[in-house]
Design a protein around this motif. Structure first.
Motif, PDB file in Angstrom:
ATOM      1  N   GLU A   1       0.830  -1.201   0.000  1.00  0.00           N
ATOM      2  CA  GLU A   1       0.000   0.000   0.000  1.00  0.00           C
ATOM      3  C   GLU A   1       0.871   1.260   0.000  1.00  0.00           C
ATOM      4  O   GLU A   1       0.621   2.209  -0.749  1.00  0.00           O
ATOM      5  CB  GLU A   1      -0.900  -0.027   1.238  1.00  0.00           C
ATOM      6  CG  GLU A   1      -2.059   0.939   1.161  1.00  0.00           C
ATOM      7  CD  GLU A   1      -2.767   1.036   2.501  1.00  0.00           C
ATOM      8  OE1 GLU A   1      -2.901  -0.011   3.168  1.00  0.00           O
ATOM      9  OE2 GLU A   1      -3.164   2.146   2.888  1.00  0.00           O
ATOM     10  N   ALA A   2       1.914   1.215   0.861  1.00  0.00           N
ATOM     11  CA  ALA A   2       2.805   2.371   0.934  1.00  0.00           C
ATOM     12  C   ALA A   2       3.505   2.596  -0.404  1.00  0.00           C
ATOM     13  O   ALA A   2       3.633   3.739  -0.868  1.00  0.00           O
ATOM     14  CB  ALA A   2       3.836   2.155   2.044  1.00  0.00           C
ATOM     15  N   LEU A   3       3.950   1.518  -1.030  1.00  0.00           N
ATOM     16  CA  LEU A   3       4.628   1.652  -2.321  1.00  0.00           C
ATOM     17  C   LEU A   3       3.666   2.231  -3.361  1.00  0.00           C
ATOM     18  O   LEU A   3       4.056   3.044  -4.199  1.00  0.00           O
ATOM     19  CB  LEU A   3       5.151   0.289  -2.786  1.00  0.00           C
ATOM     20  CG  LEU A   3       6.380  -0.245  -2.046  1.00  0.00           C
ATOM     21  CD1 LEU A   3       6.681  -1.671  -2.478  1.00  0.00           C
ATOM     22  CD2 LEU A   3       7.594   0.646  -2.308  1.00  0.00           C
ATOM     23  N   GLN A   4       2.404   1.794  -3.267  1.00  0.00           N
ATOM     24  CA  GLN A   4       1.402   2.299  -4.202  1.00  0.00           C
ATOM     25  C   GLN A   4       1.252   3.815  -4.037  1.00  0.00           C
ATOM     26  O   GLN A   4       1.211   4.561  -5.006  1.00  0.00           O
ATOM     27  CB  GLN A   4       0.068   1.590  -3.939  1.00  0.00           C
ATOM     28  CG  GLN A   4      -0.959   1.791  -5.026  1.00  0.00           C
ATOM     29  CD  GLN A   4      -0.499   1.189  -6.349  1.00  0.00           C
ATOM     30  OE1 GLN A   4      -0.102   0.037  -6.414  1.00  0.00           O
ATOM     31  NE2 GLN A   4      -0.520   1.991  -7.408  1.00  0.00           N
ATOM     32  N   THR A   5       1.215   4.238  -2.756  1.00  0.00           N
ATOM     33  CA  THR A   5       1.105   5.672  -2.482  1.00  0.00           C
ATOM     34  C   THR A   5       2.286   6.427  -3.086  1.00  0.00           C
ATOM     35  O   THR A   5       2.124   7.482  -3.692  1.00  0.00           O
ATOM     36  CB  THR A   5       1.086   5.923  -0.959  1.00  0.00           C
ATOM     37  OG1 THR A   5       0.163   5.004  -0.376  1.00  0.00           O
ATOM     38  CG2 THR A   5       0.685   7.338  -0.650  1.00  0.00           C
ATOM     39  N   VAL A   6       3.489   5.861  -2.883  1.00  0.00           N
ATOM     40  CA  VAL A   6       4.678   6.513  -3.419  1.00  0.00           C
ATOM     41  C   VAL A   6       4.593   6.588  -4.933  1.00  0.00           C
ATOM     42  O   VAL A   6       4.859   7.627  -5.542  1.00  0.00           O
ATOM     43  CB  VAL A   6       5.954   5.745  -3.003  1.00  0.00           C
ATOM     44  CG1 VAL A   6       7.169   6.362  -3.664  1.00  0.00           C
ATOM     45  CG2 VAL A   6       6.102   5.758  -1.499  1.00  0.00           C
ATOM     46  N   ALA A   7       4.189   5.474  -5.553  1.00  0.00           N
ATOM     47  CA  ALA A   7       4.139   5.429  -7.009  1.00  0.00           C
ATOM     48  C   ALA A   7       3.172   6.473  -7.550  1.00  0.00           C
ATOM     49  O   ALA A   7       3.424   7.097  -8.573  1.00  0.00           O
ATOM     50  CB  ALA A   7       3.730   4.037  -7.476  1.00  0.00           C
ATOM     51  N   VAL A   8       2.073   6.676  -6.829  1.00  0.00           N
ATOM     52  CA  VAL A   8       1.088   7.658  -7.283  1.00  0.00           C
ATOM     53  C   VAL A   8       1.599   9.072  -7.082  1.00  0.00           C
ATOM     54  O   VAL A   8       1.490   9.932  -7.955  1.00  0.00           O
ATOM     55  CB  VAL A   8      -0.247   7.456  -6.522  1.00  0.00           C
ATOM     56  CG1 VAL A   8      -1.190   8.610  -6.806  1.00  0.00           C
ATOM     57  CG2 VAL A   8      -0.880   6.136  -6.918  1.00  0.00           C
ATOM     58  N   SER A   9       2.218   9.311  -5.908  1.00  0.00           N
ATOM     59  CA  SER A   9       2.635  10.675  -5.594  1.00  0.00           C
ATOM     60  C   SER A   9       3.893  11.083  -6.355  1.00  0.00           C
ATOM     61  O   SER A   9       4.175  12.260  -6.496  1.00  0.00           O
ATOM     62  CB  SER A   9       2.871  10.816  -4.089  1.00  0.00           C
ATOM     63  OG  SER A   9       4.036  10.115  -3.731  1.00  0.00           O
ATOM     64  N   ALA A  10       4.649  10.091  -6.816  1.00  0.00           N
ATOM     65  CA  ALA A  10       5.899  10.431  -7.502  1.00  0.00           C
ATOM     66  C   ALA A  10       5.607  11.152  -8.806  1.00  0.00           C
ATOM     67  O   ALA A  10       4.624  10.848  -9.474  1.00  0.00           O
ATOM     68  CB  ALA A  10       6.685   9.156  -7.780  1.00  0.00           C
ATOM     69  N   PRO A  11       6.427  12.106  -9.130  1.00  0.00           N
ATOM     70  CA  PRO A  11       6.198  12.865 -10.354  1.00  0.00           C
ATOM     71  C   PRO A  11       6.409  12.002 -11.608  1.00  0.00           C
ATOM     72  O   PRO A  11       7.199  11.097 -11.578  1.00  0.00           O
ATOM     73  CB  PRO A  11       7.246  13.964 -10.304  1.00  0.00           C
ATOM     74  CG  PRO A  11       8.284  13.485  -9.363  1.00  0.00           C
ATOM     75  CD  PRO A  11       7.603  12.563  -8.396  1.00  0.00           C
TER      76      PRO A  11
END
Lengths: 347, 365
Positions: free
Chosen positions: A337-347
């Protein structure tokens, strides 16, 4: 005299057990049977899970499925067959197990052997019904362990020559150490299942875990995100040579501790400036440390780290994130879930 | 302070080792200059090495840019500047402060106890601080106050409790250094046992934290630790610097010291309190860094001079340079992983010390 008698008895038991194992190997025994039944379903799961592949060529689905065993079990055949040690295939279920390993305790209760457990060590506080005592798994005392009259002792590592001490009085000991990867974890569950006579349940647990872990792994975005898993504020971390660190690489992330683990020990201590330079996009800390995600973000010099800038510091339950056990999928799901958040927030 | 140093000024004329001191002074001036040069050199070397491969030219540019009047455009990125100014430099300065503090404290202890084996941890400081740190790290003992975080505060208190208890056992330390020393041994044993017991009760993560603290480490939180240690280093360092000649007088014995107008019990008390406070402060921010306090004074003694007039200040310089130098190894040898600095101090220091010993014949303090 009683001592000699006891030895004789033990030798007899040993011989019996050996005989039983030998027979078991001949006809592939009950343990192997249950696990192999599930072979047909194997191919579907193995594509996603490369570590299992070495186990793949061996399935021998000759046995007719006798019990309504779980159908989705892939075949980790190696865990059942090559263990001809008498201690691992006792003819009956031990009834007074002493577990000095929190991981083993969780597994024992998950495979229905909870009733057989007489005592567990001071940190085995999960599940709540585990009979916690003041026994120490770190610094075990032979007499203290014996006072619970165990017929099987499960430990994570042989501290204080416990194995020799138990040998001297004829109590069986199973050393169930921390696995280095998923397969090692499944193996140790199988090993425990065999040792306590809960083979079917162990196989079912392994099957469930495989599915759950696979689902959790599949939920991770397929983006190489740089991850830093911090164990404490002296920057000890986990590399992919430990099963916790392996979770990150299994999800396609980059574990920044890998570069620091030249000797493959699994738990390297990083230098702070390397961490900042490596610029992790996700920082994972456990709830056992005496500081918070905000404290990490406020560390001098860490302001430019991607995870700090984007607020991607997650706190995980330290027990789940340090034990190979039935609750591991929860950790993997949290990381995914955390990785998903990062992937979404990453530019 | 001024009145305390008065008698010594008069007595140095009569001192038996007068000529030796005189001779040493010329040498020590040279050695001091050399020491400062080495310290600056080590500082620059340390600033330009580390796990994050910052470009050396960029580091020097940024360092010169730091000096107010010089304006050089730094070629470092924001992250690199953060690494340099918030991680590397604080650690380098902390290493120097801790090394210097341990060096001075060790020299003072050796002088006051007239014992070449004395080191800053003699009166149970290490065991007391360790016990305090274990309580703070593992059992949530919270003595944090003002700028003191929980661990430094608890370690500092533990160290002070151990020293005060040692001195109480020896009735103030004025009677005989040997009694005080034995009191210290008793306290160290007691607190070590308590500490071992406490560690045994901890779970894995906590125990590892405690152990890495006990090994000694120079991890910093920005400049925080530096600001914590600096006042103690300044005040206690100054007190010990002023009293360094008392140590030379105490060397010849209490009766002689008294005949020279010095109150041996009082001098001893001042030196022990200042050195213990300094050690406690150093230990509270860096954990137990072995070897520096024991060996640095001996290296100065064997290479430069036997007079504490020289040994005390030079131990500060050599200790600072030594620990800063060794910490370069801690940060880079296994980069990007870390090596406990307390391990390398002995690893580098012991052979060097052996070499110096072998070169120079041993002479008692």
């Amino acid at each position: 005299m009683p001592r000699r008698l006891f030895r004789l008895f033990f030798a007899l038991l040993l011989a019996l057990a050996l005989g039983a194992t030998a027979c078991g190997n001949d006809d592939d025994g009950p343990a192997a049977q249950v696990i192999e039944e599930s072979a047909p379903k194997a191919t579907s799961t193995q594509a996603a899970q490369s570590p299992t592949q070495e186990a793949a060529p061996e399935p021998t689905p000759t046995e007719a499925p006798s019990a309504p065993a779980p159908t989705e079990v892939p075949p980790p055949t190696e865990e059942a067959a090559p263990e001809p040690d008498p201690t691992e295939a006792p003819p009956e279920r031990p009834q007074r197990i002493v577990s000095l390993s929190p991981t083993a305790t969780e597994i024992l209760f998950a495979i229905g052997a909870g009733d057989q457990v007489a005592a567990v060590d001071q940190f085995s506080y999960f599940p709540p019904e585990a009979p916690v005592t003041d026994l120490s798994g770190w610094d075990p005392n032979v007499e203290a362990v014996l006072s619970y009259e165990p017929d099987l002792v499960v430990i994570a590592n042989d501290a204080n020559d416990l194995v020799a001490g138990m040998d001297a009085v004829g109590v069986k000991v199973l050393v169930s150490g921390a696995p280095a990867d998923f397969e090692g974890g499944y193996d140790s569950i199988a090993e425990l299942g065999i040792a306590v006579g809960r083979v079917d349940e162990a196989a079912a647990l392994v099957a469930d875990l495989r599915v759950e872990i696979e689902d959790a792994l599949a939920a991770a975005p397929d983006v190489p995100i740089r991850v830093y898993h911090e164990l404490d504020n002296t920057f000890f971390s986990v590399s992919s040579n430990s099963f916790i660190g392996a979770v990150y690489t299994a999800m396609g992330a980059i574990n920044i501790a890998d570069e620091a683990d030249a000797d493959g020990y699994g738990y390297p201590q990083l230098t702070e400036e390397y961490i900042v330079e490596a610029d992790p996009e996700l920082i994972v800390i456990t709830d056992l440390v005496g500081y918070t995600a905000e404290d990490v973000a406020a560390r001098p010099g860490w302001g430019e780290v991607a995870a700090v800038r984007n607020g991607n510091i997650v706190v995980v339950n330290s027990d789940i994130a340090s034990r190979w056990g039935p609750r591991l999928p929860q950790f993997i799901a949290a990381v995914a879930e955390a990785l998903q958040t990062v992937a979404v927030s990453a530019p | 302070m001024a009145e305390a140093s008065l008698p010594t000024a008069a007595l140095s004329e009569d001192e038996t080792a007068y000529t030796a001191v005189r001779r040493a002074f010329g040498m020590s001036a040279m050695a001091s200059v050399l020491g400062v040069v080495v310290l600056v050199g080590v500082g620059l070397l340390s600033a330009s090495s580390g796990a994050a491969g910052l470009p050396v030219s960029g580091v020097f540019g940024a360092l010169f840019d730091w000096i107010p009047v010089v304006g050089i455009e730094s070629s470092l990125s924001a992250t690199q500047e953060n690494i340099l100014f918030e991680i590397r430099l604080p650690r380098l300065v902390l290493g120097m402060l801790v090394g210097g503090s341990l060096g001075v404290a060790g020299a003072s202890y050796q002088g006051v106890f007239r014992n070449p084996l004395a080191d800053p941890y003699l009166l149970g400081v290490s065991a007391g601080a360790g016990f305090g740190a274990v309580l703070a790290l593992g059992f949530g003992l919270d003595l944090s106050w003002g700028p003191f975080d929980t661990v430094p505060a608890a370690a500092f208190m533990g160290a002070l409790v151990a020293v005060v208890a040692s001195m109480a056992i020896a009735r103030g330390g004025g009677t005989s250094p040997a009694t005080l020393l034995l009191g210290g041994v008793a306290m160290a044993a007691l607190f070590s046992a308590a500490q071992t017991y406490a560690i045994q009760q901890l779970n894995e993560t906590r125990a590892r934290e405690v152990l890495s603290w006990l090994f000694g480490q120079l991890n910093t939180t920005g400049w925080k630790q530096v600001w914590l240690l600096l006042p103690y280093a300044a005040v206690c360092g100054a007190v010990l610097f002023v009293h360094r000649r008392h140590l030379d007088v105490l060397r010849v014995g209490d009766d002689e010291a008294r005949s020279l107008g010095l109150d041996p019990a009082r001098s001893r008390l001042i030196v022990i309190v200042a050195a213990s406070l300094l050690t406690a402060a150093a230990v509270s921010v860096s954990g137990l860094i072995a070897f520096v306090g024991l060996v640095v004074p001996h290296i100065v003694r064997l290479l430069i001079s036997h007079s504490y007039r020289v040994i005390v200040p030079l131990s500060a310089l050599v200790g600072a340079a030594f620990l800063a130098f060794v910490d370069i190894g801690a940060r880079t040898l296994l980069a990007p992983s870390e090596l406990p600095v307390g391990v390398i101090t002995a690893f580098v220091g012991a052979p060097f010390f052996a070499l110096v010993l072998w070169r120079d014949r041993w002479s008692t303090t």
